[in-house]
Design a protein around this motif. Sequence first.
Motif, short mmCIF file in Angstrom:
data_model
loop_
_atom_site.label_atom_id
_atom_site.label_comp_id
_atom_site.label_asym_id
_atom_site.label_seq_id
_atom_site.Cartn_x
_atom_site.Cartn_y
_atom_site.Cartn_z
N LEU A 134 54.64 151.13 52.95
CA LEU A 134 55.31 150.55 54.11
C LEU A 134 56.17 149.36 53.73
O LEU A 134 57.28 149.19 54.25
N ALA A 135 55.70 148.54 52.80
CA ALA A 135 56.48 147.38 52.35
C ALA A 135 57.78 147.83 51.69
O ALA A 135 58.85 147.27 51.94
N HIS A 136 57.70 148.86 50.86
CA HIS A 136 58.91 149.37 50.20
C HIS A 136 59.88 149.92 51.25
O HIS A 136 61.08 149.65 51.19
N ARG A 137 59.37 150.66 52.20
CA ARG A 137 60.24 151.26 53.21
C ARG A 137 60.87 150.20 54.11
O ARG A 137 62.02 150.33 54.51
N ARG A 138 60.12 149.14 54.41
CA ARG A 138 60.70 148.02 55.18
C ARG A 138 61.86 147.41 54.42
O ARG A 138 62.92 147.14 54.99
N TRP A 139 61.64 147.17 53.12
CA TRP A 139 62.72 146.60 52.30
C TRP A 139 63.94 147.52 52.31
O TRP A 139 65.06 147.05 52.49
N PHE A 140 63.74 148.81 52.12
CA PHE A 140 64.86 149.74 52.06
C PHE A 140 65.61 149.76 53.40
O PHE A 140 66.84 149.67 53.44
N LEU A 141 64.89 149.83 54.51
CA LEU A 141 65.51 149.82 55.84
C LEU A 141 66.29 148.53 56.05
O LEU A 141 67.45 148.56 56.51
N GLU A 142 65.71 147.39 55.72
CA GLU A 142 66.41 146.11 55.88
C GLU A 142 67.66 146.06 55.03
O GLU A 142 68.71 145.57 55.46
N THR A 143 67.57 146.58 53.81
CA THR A 143 68.71 146.55 52.88
C THR A 143 69.86 147.40 53.39
O THR A 143 71.01 146.94 53.44
N VAL A 144 69.57 148.64 53.79
CA VAL A 144 70.67 149.50 54.25
C VAL A 144 71.20 149.04 55.60
O VAL A 144 72.40 149.16 55.87
N THR A 145 70.34 148.49 56.44
CA THR A 145 70.80 147.97 57.72
C THR A 145 71.76 146.80 57.51
O THR A 145 72.80 146.71 58.17
N GLU A 146 71.43 145.93 56.57
CA GLU A 146 72.32 144.80 56.26
C GLU A 146 73.66 145.30 55.71
O GLU A 146 74.72 144.81 56.09
N LEU A 147 73.62 146.29 54.83
CA LEU A 147 74.87 146.86 54.30
C LEU A 147 75.70 147.49 55.41
O LEU A 147 76.92 147.32 55.46
N LEU A 148 75.04 148.21 56.30
CA LEU A 148 75.75 148.85 57.42
C LEU A 148 76.31 147.81 58.39
O LEU A 148 77.40 148.00 58.94
N ALA A 149 75.60 146.72 58.60
CA ALA A 149 76.09 145.66 59.49
C ALA A 149 77.40 145.08 58.97
O ALA A 149 78.29 144.73 59.75
N ARG A 150 77.54 145.01 57.66
CA ARG A 150 78.77 144.47 57.07
C ARG A 150 79.98 145.38 57.28
O ARG A 150 81.12 144.93 57.11
#
Length: 196
Positions: A134-150
């Motif tokens: 779950l920790a890894h998946r949270r990191w991945f979701l946060e990372t791609v969400t931040e990239l998409l926000a840009r």
Amino acid sequence: MSRGTTSRSTAGGSTSEARARLLGTATRIFYAEGIHSVGVDRIVAEAQVTRATLYRHFSGKDELVLAYLDLADKGIRAQIEAAAASEESAAGKVRAVAWSIAEGIRSQGFRGCAFLNAAAEYPDPAHPIHQAVLAHRRWFLETVTELLARTGRPPADAAGRHLVMLRDGAMAAGCLSDPEPVCETFLQAVDAMLES
């Protein structure tokens, strides 16, 4: 190590060769064959160490599994960071991340997502191994969400969840069938998401 593992090392803080062999052997076998199907006796035999050496470096199999997932997590983080750094535009960064995922799916010996595989074997949400997933998946979701926000294409939260689901589906399909059409469909879906 992260997520509650207690890495044991040799004097001076350096990781021992025996520990590296244990972790390398466990990583190879866990990923190829599954975690529950592999006992510590096999890992010890293939790593060419004693059982006492295993327990000198890891408190037990669960800690070895956590070290395996930590190693996988670090590898994926490095892969995603390198892919994102390789492009200048925000959309280019997302596409580069998608391409790096597709390359992994196309790789020799690909057997799906190590984290989804581990979650299937450790379904109890309270188990430390499930928590590491779950920790890894949270990191991945946060990372791609931040990239998409840009990219300036809202809503980034929904797009991030969509990209994670596309990735999960591509990884599952990529180990069950011909990875080429799977990767092509995945990359087209990411392009369509960025262009919408």
